[in-house]
Scaffold this active site. Structure first.
Site, PDB file in Angstrom:
ATOM      1  CD  GLU A  72     -12.666  47.235   8.925  1.00 60.26           C
ATOM      2  OE1 GLU A  72     -13.821  47.586   9.240  1.00 60.26           O
ATOM      3  OE2 GLU A  72     -12.306  47.040   7.752  1.00 60.26           O
ATOM      4  NE  ARG A 113     -13.821  24.666  12.933  1.00 63.12           N
ATOM      5  CZ  ARG A 113     -12.937  23.785  13.372  1.00 63.12           C
ATOM      6  NH1 ARG A 113     -11.663  23.957  13.175  1.00 63.12           N
ATOM      7  NH2 ARG A 113     -13.345  22.696  14.007  1.00 63.12           N
ATOM      8  CG  ASP A 117      -0.853  27.539  20.967  1.00 68.22           C
ATOM      9  OD1 ASP A 117      -2.015  27.324  21.365  1.00 68.22           O
ATOM     10  OD2 ASP A 117      -0.507  27.418  19.774  1.00 68.22           O
TER      11      ASP A 117
END
Ligand code: DSN
Length: 445
Positions: free
Chosen positions: A47, A246, A210
């Site tokens: 993180e 992906r 996008d």
């Protein structure tokens, strides 16, 4: 140990090798991309972010930095370098000031941008899902549609292009905080300059593209890059034309600063607002094994051969579109300018898209049923099918094979329409298998 899952993976490998993938959002990755995903990096929590200094140089310069990042767990000496390489390569590829490589998907990337720039109730102008837009651009079934106020613009039914006049009218009327250009079933090249000009006249309006479908074409230099035409942010997935694992990616223009400090809410600070929105705003631990695979895919896309690949995707799509038209198929927009083709099969052969999709699956051609603009049919039995050339171009198919695919599609449509014998499906299945096996998946070569 787990033979059941092993067998299913092998069965899927066989299905992919023995068929032809025409879903325009799918591709076939290299062995190197696969290996990075299946690595021990999956064991690590990280993180936070690596440091963002010195990302302008080549890979060796990027690796030379020893400054610690802003992470919440120890042991980041390798993950920091992996993520720095992914960021540096993504910036190089898309000529962006900053890249966030942590989004787990395209939907996560879009939500993170909304969360970075908008307050609940703010207005976003995006493309109508029914005209080729995307679920995450304001479909009422999504989480973001509960939070923000989405207004939709559409396409011009005559040309298949964006309805720029409507977009301008709606922008003036609603003064959106984001104008969003992006789609999952659109065959034209958008006029980014025109949209940017509209957005610049609205105070505090973020221009967002996008480009999930065409990111590989942009990277390959055969499609304009919205970031070079006044857009502030570009989101994408990394697995479509870009041919990576992906996942998602956010590119942005502006000032890059330490993500631990909250910056002022200005368009200039959008890179840092986005970093804070991805983590801790909307995601937890990044998937460093996937980020490593993204870095490998970006490396591949930076090679000169990737330009040839992108060019060939579009050439194959145009050849396939022409061959389909010659065989009686009616195409939305009368053809394509990118990798994607949308057919109105009801108008062409009197059959719905689902029926055609299922019949083509039987012969080893995989595509998807899709609504067409202003479709009057239900989404599960729409009027159209959507197909494209990224995966078959990766496997090496060219002009001759595009004609063959159009022939198989015509015969299958005629079978569905009751004009040919169903027994022909079996024969075609063998023909498709024979051809597909000549072009193995890149990871199986
Ligand atoms: N599922 C993707 C596509 O096929 O276009 C979009 O999310």
């Amino acid at each position: 140990m787990d033979k059941k899952i092993f067998d299913l993976i092998e069965a899927e490998r066989k299905r992919q090798n023995e068929g032809l993938e025409l879903i325009p959002s799918e591709n076939a990755v290299s062995k190197e991309v696969l290996d990075a995903m299946g690595s021990v990096l999956t064991n690590k929590y990280s993180e936070g972010y690596p440091n963002f200094e010195g990302l302008d140089g080549d890979d060796d310069e990027v690796l030379a930095s020893t400054t610690a990042g802003h992470r919440y767990y120890g042991g980041q000496q390798n993950t920091d370098k992996v993520e720095r390489l992914a960021i540096a390569r993504a910036r190089r590829l898309f000529h962006a000031d900053h890249a966030n490589v942590q989004p787990h998907s395209g939907a996560q990337a879009n939500n993170a941008v909304y969360n970075a720039w908008l307050q609940p109730g703010d207005t976003v102008l995006g493309m109508n899902l029914g005209h080729g837009g995307h679920l995450t651009h304001g479909s009422p079934v999504t989480q973001s549609a509960k939070i923000y106020n989405f207004i939709a613009y559409g396409t011009n039914p005559e040309t298949g292009d964006l309805d720029y006049d409507e977009l301008e009218r709606l922008a003036k009327e609603h003064q959106p905080k984001i104008i969003l250009v992006g789609y999952s079933a659109f065959m034209k090249v958008p006029d980014f300059d025109r949209v940017a000009k509209i957005g610049k006249e609205i105070p505090g309006c973020l221009l967002m593209a996008d480009m999930a479908h065409v990111a590989g074409l942009i990277a390959g230099g055969v499609h304009p890059n919205p970031l070079e035409h006044g857009f502030h942010v570009m989101t994408t997935t990394t697995h479509k034309t870009l041919r990576g694992p992906r996942g998602g990616l956010i590119l942005s223009m502006g000032k890059v600063s330490n993500p631990l400090r909250r910056p002022e809410h200005t368009l200039e600070n959008i890179p840092t607002l986005i970093d804070r929105s991805v983590f801790p705003g909307t995601q937890g631990g990044p998937l460093e094994h996937v980020i490593a695979a993204k870095a490998v895919a970006f490396y591949e896309a930076l090679q000169p051969e990737f330009h040839d690949y992108a060019k060939k995707i579009v050439e194959n799509a145009k050849t396939l579109a022409d061959a389909l038209k010659e065989r009686g198929f009616k195409l939305i927009g009368d053809g394509t300018e990118n990798h994607l083709i949308l057919i109105n099969v009801i108008e062409s052969y009197g059959i719905d898209g689902k029926k055609f999709e299922i019949a083509l699956d039987k012969i080893g051609l995989t595509l998807n049923a899709n609504s067409i603009p202003n479709d009057t049919r239900k989404p599960f039995e729409p009027s159209g099918v959507r197909l494209g050339t990224p995966a078959i171009t990766t496997r090496g198919l060219g002009k001759k094979e595009m004609i063959k695919i159009a022939d198989w599609m015509q015969k299958t449509a005629e079978i569905c329409a009751g004009k040919r014998d169903e027994a022909e499906l079996k024969k075609m299945r063998e023909e498709v298998r024979k051809l597909a096996l000549k072009f193995p998946l890149p990871s199986d070569k």
